[in-house]
Write an enzyme that holds these catalytic residues in place. Structure first.
Site, PDB file in Angstrom:
ATOM      1  CB  CYS A  82      -0.974  -0.025   1.178  1.00  0.00           C
ATOM      2  SG  CYS A  82      -2.366   1.124   0.985  1.00  0.00           S
ATOM      3  CG  HIS A 168      -3.775  -3.471   3.183  1.00  0.00           C
ATOM      4  ND1 HIS A 168      -2.735  -3.056   3.981  1.00  0.00           N
ATOM      5  CD2 HIS A 168      -4.397  -2.341   2.756  1.00  0.00           C
ATOM      6  CE1 HIS A 168      -2.722  -1.731   4.039  1.00  0.00           C
ATOM      7  NE2 HIS A 168      -3.723  -1.278   3.302  1.00  0.00           N
ATOM      8  CD  GLU A 170      -1.551  -6.254   5.377  1.00  0.00           C
ATOM      9  OE1 GLU A 170      -1.728  -5.060   5.698  1.00  0.00           O
ATOM     10  OE2 GLU A 170      -1.174  -6.595   4.232  1.00  0.00           O
ATOM     11  CB  SER A 222       0.194  -4.543  35.934  1.00  0.00           C
ATOM     12  OG  SER A 222       0.152  -5.276  34.722  1.00  0.00           O
ATOM     13  CG  ASP A 226       1.747  -5.990  28.255  1.00  0.00           C
ATOM     14  OD1 ASP A 226       0.840  -6.749  27.897  1.00  0.00           O
ATOM     15  OD2 ASP A 226       1.802  -4.807  27.919  1.00  0.00           O
ATOM     16  CB  SER A 227       3.929  -7.165  33.953  1.00  0.00           C
ATOM     17  OG  SER A 227       2.593  -7.360  34.388  1.00  0.00           O
TER      18      SER A 227
END
Length: 340
Positions: A82, A168, A170, A222, A226-227
């Site tokens: 794109c 696109h 994907e 947290s 993630d953590s």
């Protein structure tokens, strides 16, 4: 460092992570990097291929993201998607202009012979989303696909291993898009496709073990993905050298604080300190209605509570925070707008 790396060079597109995911689904290791990274930084990764993402800008606007022209001279296969396809044309001497007819949505294209279209139907449906178009391709390139309203839906210079598509591939709406990405990875880049996420995790844990040695590690926890992932990987690497500080801000779901404590302390056997700071957080948030202001208050208070708990522990050698790509991008790796 992986033996086989593909770089997704992000120009502000909303599908940058999806492109990376599609590459990894082909068992090829992939990293997303901002276009702000120097060409030297990219060369350090020794990539076997580079994919330019889409983006919301017009390449002929001076304020739009551009890149060093010498990237096309490295001999590394490049696929422009794109905006990435328009950037390739613009940078190499082609011409991009406002399209007479914008395209958005499912669009049928007609393909011609190309390594990119091996095992792809001559007529196939892809997802278009553009208001600009390439009305002149660079010298040495040839057009390999078109639609009713887009005379250049794909073009390439096979000898230089430079490929570009206006659509696109994907997204799921591009019916044979994943096949096209596979063709780029295997037919053009020569990937072996022998990378596995499980191997990546094991190598990452081993690398952490070697880097940390006998050091003490403090991790901010947290309870989020993630953590939590960072904490578990570190625990597998260094065991009791790790201490996690779980800040309960009173904004979790019912009983979630207890569940986090039980999971990490009892099931994973991780050294865990739980800071019950519910009243402190809720007091700071009282009367605040603007979402972004709330987010910043929560972030600031988390740091202050974490600091207070860390001082009680004493000296540590490493401080750990788990962060995912979107947070990195929002924090300055790219030009993404605030998304939370």
């Amino acid at each position: 460092m992986q033996n086989e790396t593909v770089i997704v060079l992000d120009f502000g597109g909303q599908y940058n992570q999806l492109i990376a995911r599609r590459v990894r689904e082909c068992n090829v290791y992939c990293e997303v990097m901002s276009y702000k990274n120097s060409i030297e930084k990219i060369k350090e990764k020794n990539p076997v291929g580079i994919i330019f993402t889409g983006g919301p800008n017009s390449v002929y606007d001076e304020k739009s993201p551009h890149y060093d022209k010498t990237i096309f001279e490295l001999g590394i296969p490049i696929l422009g998607i794109c905006y990435g396809s328009q950037l390739m044309a613009y940078t190499l001497g082609g011409h991009v202009d406002t399209a007479p007819v914008s395209e958005y949505g499912k669009t049928e294209i007609t393909t011609s012979e190309s390594k990119l279209f091996e095992n792809v139907d001559k007529n196939t449906v892809v997802w278009m989303s553009h208001t600009d178009y390439i009305d002149k391709i660079p010298e040495g390139f040839k057009i390999t696909a078109y639609s009713n309203d887009c005379p250049c839906a794909a073009y390439e210079d096979e000898e230089k291993k430079l490929y570009a598509v206006q659509y696109h591939p994907e997204v799921n709406h591009s019916v044979q898009g994943q096949q096209m990405l596979k063709n780029f990875l295997f037919n053009v880049c020569g990937c072996k496709g022998d990378w596995l996420m499980s191997d990546f995790a094991e190598k990452s844990i081993q690398a952490l073990r070697e880097k940390i040695g006998d050091g003490k590690v403090l991790c901010a926890l947290s309870g989020g993905v993630d953590s939590s992932v960072a904490a578990v990987m570190l625990h597998k690497a260094v065991g009791k050298q790790l201490t996690c500080v779980f800040v309960d801000n009173g904004l979790l779901r019912k009983n979630e604080g207890d569940e986090v404590e039980n999971l990490f302390r009892n099931q994973f056997d991780i050294n865990l300190i739980r800071a019950n700071a519910q009243d402190r957080f809720l007091g700071k948030l009282e009367g605040v209605k603007e979402p972004e202001k709330k987010r910043k208050i929560i972030g600031e208070e988390f740091i202050r509570v974490f600091e207070a708990e860390a001082k009680k522990i004493g000296k540590v050698d490493y401080l750990v925070q788990g962060t995912i790509y979107p947070d990195v991008i929002e924090s300055g790796a790219g030009d993404a707008a605030v998304i939370k």
